[in-house]
Structures are given as C-alpha cells and as structure tokens.
Design a protein around this motif. Sequence first.
Motif, PDB file in Angstrom:
ATOM      1  N   CYS A 164       0.763  -1.241   0.094  1.00  0.00           N
ATOM      2  CA  CYS A 164       0.034   0.147  -0.097  1.00  0.00           C
ATOM      3  C   CYS A 164       0.840   1.427  -0.090  1.00  0.00           C
ATOM      4  CB  CYS A 164      -0.819  -0.021   1.272  1.00  0.00           C
ATOM      5  SG  CYS A 164      -1.861  -1.317   1.370  1.00  0.00           S
ATOM      6  N   THR A 165       2.154   1.213   0.204  1.00  0.00           N
ATOM      7  CA  THR A 165       2.831   2.597   0.381  1.00  0.00           C
ATOM      8  C   THR A 165       2.598   3.486  -0.982  1.00  0.00           C
ATOM      9  OG1 THR A 165       4.760   1.459   1.762  1.00  0.00           O
ATOM     10  CG2 THR A 165       5.119   3.343   0.520  1.00  0.00           C
ATOM     11  N   GLN A 166       2.758   2.798  -1.897  1.00  0.00           N
ATOM     12  CA  GLN A 166       2.552   3.768  -3.096  1.00  0.00           C
ATOM     13  C   GLN A 166       1.101   4.477  -3.191  1.00  0.00           C
ATOM     14  OE1 GLN A 166       2.744   1.628  -7.083  1.00  0.00           O
ATOM     15  NE2 GLN A 166       3.113   3.630  -8.072  1.00  0.00           N
ATOM     16  N   TRP A 167       0.225   3.748  -2.768  1.00  0.00           N
ATOM     17  CA  TRP A 167      -1.089   4.082  -2.688  1.00  0.00           C
ATOM     18  C   TRP A 167      -1.185   5.373  -1.299  1.00  0.00           C
ATOM     19  CZ3 TRP A 167      -4.909   4.806   0.731  1.00  0.00           C
ATOM     20  CH2 TRP A 167      -6.327   5.030   0.681  1.00  0.00           C
ATOM     21  N   ILE A 168      -0.437   5.095  -0.433  1.00  0.00           N
ATOM     22  CA  ILE A 168      -0.573   6.069   0.681  1.00  0.00           C
ATOM     23  C   ILE A 168       0.217   7.122   0.079  1.00  0.00           C
ATOM     24  CG2 ILE A 168       0.456   6.277   2.953  1.00  0.00           C
ATOM     25  CD1 ILE A 168      -0.207   3.459   3.393  1.00  0.00           C
ATOM     26  N   GLU A 169       1.427   6.871  -0.474  1.00  0.00           N
ATOM     27  CA  GLU A 169       2.214   8.344  -0.973  1.00  0.00           C
ATOM     28  C   GLU A 169       1.301   9.055  -1.818  1.00  0.00           C
ATOM     29  OE1 GLU A 169       5.488   6.513  -2.888  1.00  0.00           O
ATOM     30  OE2 GLU A 169       6.547   6.554  -1.135  1.00  0.00           O
ATOM     31  N   GLN A 170       0.398   8.770  -2.631  1.00  0.00           N
ATOM     32  CA  GLN A 170      -0.472   9.261  -3.602  1.00  0.00           C
ATOM     33  C   GLN A 170      -1.539  10.234  -2.646  1.00  0.00           C
ATOM     34  OE1 GLN A 170      -2.141   6.423  -6.076  1.00  0.00           O
ATOM     35  NE2 GLN A 170      -0.439   5.998  -7.309  1.00  0.00           N
ATOM     36  N   ARG A 171      -1.621   9.560  -1.682  1.00  0.00           N
ATOM     37  CA  ARG A 171      -2.692  10.432  -0.796  1.00  0.00           C
ATOM     38  C   ARG A 171      -2.076  11.286   0.301  1.00  0.00           C
ATOM     39  NH1 ARG A 171      -4.193   7.392  -3.662  1.00  0.00           N
ATOM     40  NH2 ARG A 171      -6.211   7.047  -4.157  1.00  0.00           N
ATOM     41  N   GLU A 172      -0.611  11.626   0.105  1.00  0.00           N
ATOM     42  CA  GLU A 172       0.311  12.377   0.632  1.00  0.00           C
ATOM     43  C   GLU A 172       0.529  11.930   2.236  1.00  0.00           C
ATOM     44  OE1 GLU A 172      -0.313  16.687  -0.052  1.00  0.00           O
ATOM     45  OE2 GLU A 172      -0.753  16.351  -2.079  1.00  0.00           O
ATOM     46  N   GLY A 173       0.435  10.492   2.391  1.00  0.00           N
ATOM     47  CA  GLY A 173       0.751   9.946   3.542  1.00  0.00           C
ATOM     48  C   GLY A 173      -0.284   9.847   4.434  1.00  0.00           C
ATOM     49  N   TRP A 174      -0.074   9.121   5.714  1.00  0.00           N
ATOM     50  CA  TRP A 174      -0.815   8.804   6.742  1.00  0.00           C
ATOM     51  C   TRP A 174      -1.660   9.895   7.369  1.00  0.00           C
ATOM     52  CZ3 TRP A 174      -2.086   3.966   7.574  1.00  0.00           C
ATOM     53  CH2 TRP A 174      -1.430   2.930   7.309  1.00  0.00           C
ATOM     54  N   ASP A 175      -1.485  11.171   7.065  1.00  0.00           N
ATOM     55  CA  ASP A 175      -2.340  12.400   7.666  1.00  0.00           C
ATOM     56  C   ASP A 175      -3.602  12.071   6.863  1.00  0.00           C
ATOM     57  OD1 ASP A 175      -0.382  13.481   9.496  1.00  0.00           O
ATOM     58  OD2 ASP A 175       0.303  14.767   7.975  1.00  0.00           O
ATOM     59  N   ASP A 176      -3.687  11.775   5.653  1.00  0.00           N
ATOM     60  CA  ASP A 176      -4.896  11.773   4.832  1.00  0.00           C
ATOM     61  C   ASP A 176      -5.833  10.459   5.567  1.00  0.00           C
ATOM     62  OD1 ASP A 176      -6.424  12.184   2.468  1.00  0.00           O
ATOM     63  OD2 ASP A 176      -6.240  10.039   2.203  1.00  0.00           O
ATOM     64  N   PHE A 177      -5.402   9.617   6.143  1.00  0.00           N
ATOM     65  CA  PHE A 177      -5.791   8.446   7.037  1.00  0.00           C
ATOM     66  C   PHE A 177      -6.772   9.200   7.870  1.00  0.00           C
ATOM     67  CE2 PHE A 177      -5.427   5.562  10.576  1.00  0.00           C
ATOM     68  CZ  PHE A 177      -6.541   4.704  10.073  1.00  0.00           C
ATOM     69  N   CYS A 178      -5.961  10.273   8.751  1.00  0.00           N
ATOM     70  CA  CYS A 178      -6.893  10.726   9.922  1.00  0.00           C
ATOM     71  C   CYS A 178      -7.855  11.674   9.207  1.00  0.00           C
ATOM     72  CB  CYS A 178      -5.739  11.480  10.749  1.00  0.00           C
ATOM     73  SG  CYS A 178      -4.513  10.390  11.803  1.00  0.00           S
TER      74      CYS A 178
END
Length: 162
Positions: free
Chosen positions: A118-132
């Motif tokens: 999932c790292t590539q997908w997470i990078e596209q969302r600009e990281g874990w901050d998008d998760f929150c």
Amino acid sequence: MGKLGKTAWELGRNFVNGKCKSQPSPYIKTLYRVGKEIDEKFETALNEMVNHVRQCDKETIKATLDAMFEDGLYSWGIIVMAYVFIRKCAQRSREQGKDKDTIEQLAQFVGEYVEDRCTQWIEQREGWDDFCQTFMKNTRNSRATAIKPMVIAVVTMTLAYK
C-alpha cells in the motif's frame, strides 16, 4: 524502510498487540476508533475469515489479504480491515495458547504487508495524515467513501469461504 513503512509497522505492532502508548499518535487513535467500528459492523464476516485461517499460517493469511486488495480498489477502509483481520487472528492465537512470538509475527506481518502493498497508494494521498482526515469524527461522507469498497471486499471474502 521509509517513514510511511515505519508507520505501517508501528500501527501493526500497537494495534495487533493492543498496546497503546500514554501519548498515542493520531494514526493509532484513528486506527483504534475506526477498527472498533469496522469490527462491530463486520464481526460475522471477519470471524468467518479468521475461522478459515485456523492455523494462522502465513500463506493462508497472505492469500486472504491478497483477496481483499485483489480488485485494485484501495481505500483506507480496506487497509483498516487488514489490520482488524490480523488483530482477530492474533486474538484467536492467544485463545489457542500460542506464544508471544506468534502474536508478534502477526503484528510484523501486517505492517510489512501494508508497507509492501500500500505504500505507493498511501504516498499518492500524501501520507498517513490523509488517513486521519478521511476518518475525522462525524464526517459521514468520508466514512461512506472509505467503507463502500470495504463492503465489497467483505462480501467477496465471505462468499469465497462458503
């Protein structure tokens, strides 16, 4: 291992082991809150998935996780589902009297899996901050967007095990 991967590993270790620091990160707080909601909402399907991997062998667990991500429709909801699934596998292992090493291996496995897959997908969302941001309290639209692909994954997984 980059910062995103390190976060994936830390989330796995903290969430699967049920350990939360006195000052938990916003990521772990969000994972606990959303994970609880998902576990409650999809408890029956998740339990069926865990029953399928009774021995908690890595090949079966990996195949189950691969099936969750098979359609290529990534979402934070699916990622949370992966953590919840592994946590339930760890709980089952504890109930069966497995040693702490087995539980730790499961925690490392989910962190590694999320990092690799999932790292590539997470990078596209600009990281874990998008998760929150996605799961901010009382934001119905973002929850619905995140959970819709997850519902599809749970239904697919449940049907696969019948």
